[in-house]
Design a protein around this motif. Structure first.
Motif, PDB file in Angstrom:
ATOM      1  N   GLY A 101       0.811  -1.212   0.000  1.00  0.00           N
ATOM      2  CA  GLY A 101       0.000   0.000   0.000  1.00  0.00           C
ATOM      3  C   GLY A 101       0.843   1.259   0.000  1.00  0.00           C
ATOM      4  O   GLY A 101       0.600   2.195  -0.772  1.00  0.00           O
ATOM      5  N   THR A 127      -6.845  -4.558  -1.540  1.00  0.00           N
ATOM      6  CA  THR A 127      -8.290  -4.324  -1.575  1.00  0.00           C
ATOM      7  C   THR A 127      -9.039  -4.997  -0.432  1.00  0.00           C
ATOM      8  O   THR A 127     -10.078  -4.502  -0.009  1.00  0.00           O
ATOM      9  CB  THR A 127      -8.916  -4.789  -2.910  1.00  0.00           C
ATOM     10  OG1 THR A 127      -8.675  -6.178  -3.088  1.00  0.00           O
ATOM     11  CG2 THR A 127      -8.370  -3.997  -4.085  1.00  0.00           C
ATOM     12  N   LEU A 160      -5.788  -4.860   3.423  1.00  0.00           N
ATOM     13  CA  LEU A 160      -5.422  -3.518   3.856  1.00  0.00           C
ATOM     14  C   LEU A 160      -6.611  -2.765   4.446  1.00  0.00           C
ATOM     15  O   LEU A 160      -6.459  -1.975   5.372  1.00  0.00           O
ATOM     16  CB  LEU A 160      -4.817  -2.731   2.686  1.00  0.00           C
ATOM     17  CG  LEU A 160      -4.107  -1.435   3.031  1.00  0.00           C
ATOM     18  CD1 LEU A 160      -2.987  -1.675   4.026  1.00  0.00           C
ATOM     19  CD2 LEU A 160      -3.559  -0.786   1.775  1.00  0.00           C
ATOM     20  N   LYS A 161      -7.796  -3.060   3.934  1.00  0.00           N
ATOM     21  CA  LYS A 161      -9.009  -2.414   4.451  1.00  0.00           C
ATOM     22  C   LYS A 161      -9.205  -2.715   5.933  1.00  0.00           C
ATOM     23  O   LYS A 161      -9.655  -1.860   6.692  1.00  0.00           O
ATOM     24  CB  LYS A 161     -10.222  -2.893   3.644  1.00  0.00           C
ATOM     25  CG  LYS A 161     -11.491  -2.149   3.927  1.00  0.00           C
ATOM     26  CD  LYS A 161     -12.582  -2.622   2.980  1.00  0.00           C
ATOM     27  CE  LYS A 161     -13.842  -1.804   3.130  1.00  0.00           C
ATOM     28  NZ  LYS A 161     -14.884  -2.258   2.202  1.00  0.00           N
ATOM     29  N   ARG A 212      -7.275   1.639   7.437  1.00  0.00           N
ATOM     30  CA  ARG A 212      -8.350   2.208   6.617  1.00  0.00           C
ATOM     31  C   ARG A 212      -7.897   3.447   5.830  1.00  0.00           C
ATOM     32  O   ARG A 212      -8.262   3.611   4.672  1.00  0.00           O
ATOM     33  CB  ARG A 212      -9.541   2.544   7.521  1.00  0.00           C
ATOM     34  CG  ARG A 212     -10.744   3.073   6.792  1.00  0.00           C
ATOM     35  CD  ARG A 212     -11.388   2.013   5.984  1.00  0.00           C
ATOM     36  NE  ARG A 212     -12.522   1.464   6.693  1.00  0.00           N
ATOM     37  CZ  ARG A 212     -13.427   0.723   6.103  1.00  0.00           C
ATOM     38  NH1 ARG A 212     -13.333   0.443   4.831  1.00  0.00           N
ATOM     39  NH2 ARG A 212     -14.415   0.236   6.781  1.00  0.00           N
ATOM     40  N   TYR A 243      -5.668   2.357   3.000  1.00  0.00           N
ATOM     41  CA  TYR A 243      -6.546   1.688   2.033  1.00  0.00           C
ATOM     42  C   TYR A 243      -7.229   2.712   1.129  1.00  0.00           C
ATOM     43  O   TYR A 243      -7.273   2.548  -0.092  1.00  0.00           O
ATOM     44  CB  TYR A 243      -7.597   0.854   2.782  1.00  0.00           C
ATOM     45  CG  TYR A 243      -8.753   0.406   1.930  1.00  0.00           C
ATOM     46  CD1 TYR A 243      -8.624  -0.685   1.069  1.00  0.00           C
ATOM     47  CD2 TYR A 243      -9.978   1.076   1.957  1.00  0.00           C
ATOM     48  CE1 TYR A 243      -9.684  -1.100   0.277  1.00  0.00           C
ATOM     49  CE2 TYR A 243     -11.033   0.670   1.174  1.00  0.00           C
ATOM     50  CZ  TYR A 243     -10.881  -0.421   0.329  1.00  0.00           C
ATOM     51  OH  TYR A 243     -11.924  -0.817  -0.459  1.00  0.00           O
ATOM     52  N   GLN A 284      -6.833   3.159  -2.923  1.00  0.00           N
ATOM     53  CA  GLN A 284      -7.973   3.084  -3.825  1.00  0.00           C
ATOM     54  C   GLN A 284      -8.014   4.267  -4.780  1.00  0.00           C
ATOM     55  O   GLN A 284      -8.373   4.118  -5.950  1.00  0.00           O
ATOM     56  CB  GLN A 284      -9.285   2.985  -3.033  1.00  0.00           C
ATOM     57  CG  GLN A 284      -9.433   1.687  -2.258  1.00  0.00           C
ATOM     58  CD  GLN A 284      -9.143   0.453  -3.090  1.00  0.00           C
ATOM     59  OE1 GLN A 284      -9.777   0.204  -4.104  1.00  0.00           O
ATOM     60  NE2 GLN A 284      -8.169  -0.335  -2.664  1.00  0.00           N
TER      61      GLN A 284
END
Length: 87
Positions: free
Chosen positions: A13, A42, A45-46, A50, A53, A57
């Motif tokens: 990330g 996806t 990491l969420k 957060r 993430y 995205q």
């Protein structure tokens, strides 16, 4: 302590955000498959981070919007190279 998979997800990330890297570029850099990168950034990491993430995205959305341009450029370069060798 975080496991290896979680650490990798965070590292992927950070790399993607820092370098605006594609999934393919991140996979090559870390020596894992594109599927692994995608799942890490996806899904995993969420759950872990957060905010990171959400940043990832955004980068992935930009990359997705630009992929047709990169593909067209690659095709153009391919045919220029092929035609250049014939001369």
């Amino acid at each position: 302590m975080k496991g290896i998979v979680e650490e990798r997800a965070v590292e992927l990330g950070v790399y993607i955000v820092q370098f605006h890297a594609t999934v393919r570029a991140a996979a090559k850099k870390f020596g894992v498959s594109k599927s692994t990168v995608h799942k890490d950034v996806t899904q995993r990491l969420k759950q872990i981070d957060r905010q990171l993430y959400q940043k990832v995205q955004k980068v992935l959305a930009i990359n997705k919007a630009q992929r047709h341009i990169r593909g067209g450029q690659a095709t153009k370069e391919k045919y220029e190279k092929l035609n250049g060798h014939k001369r």
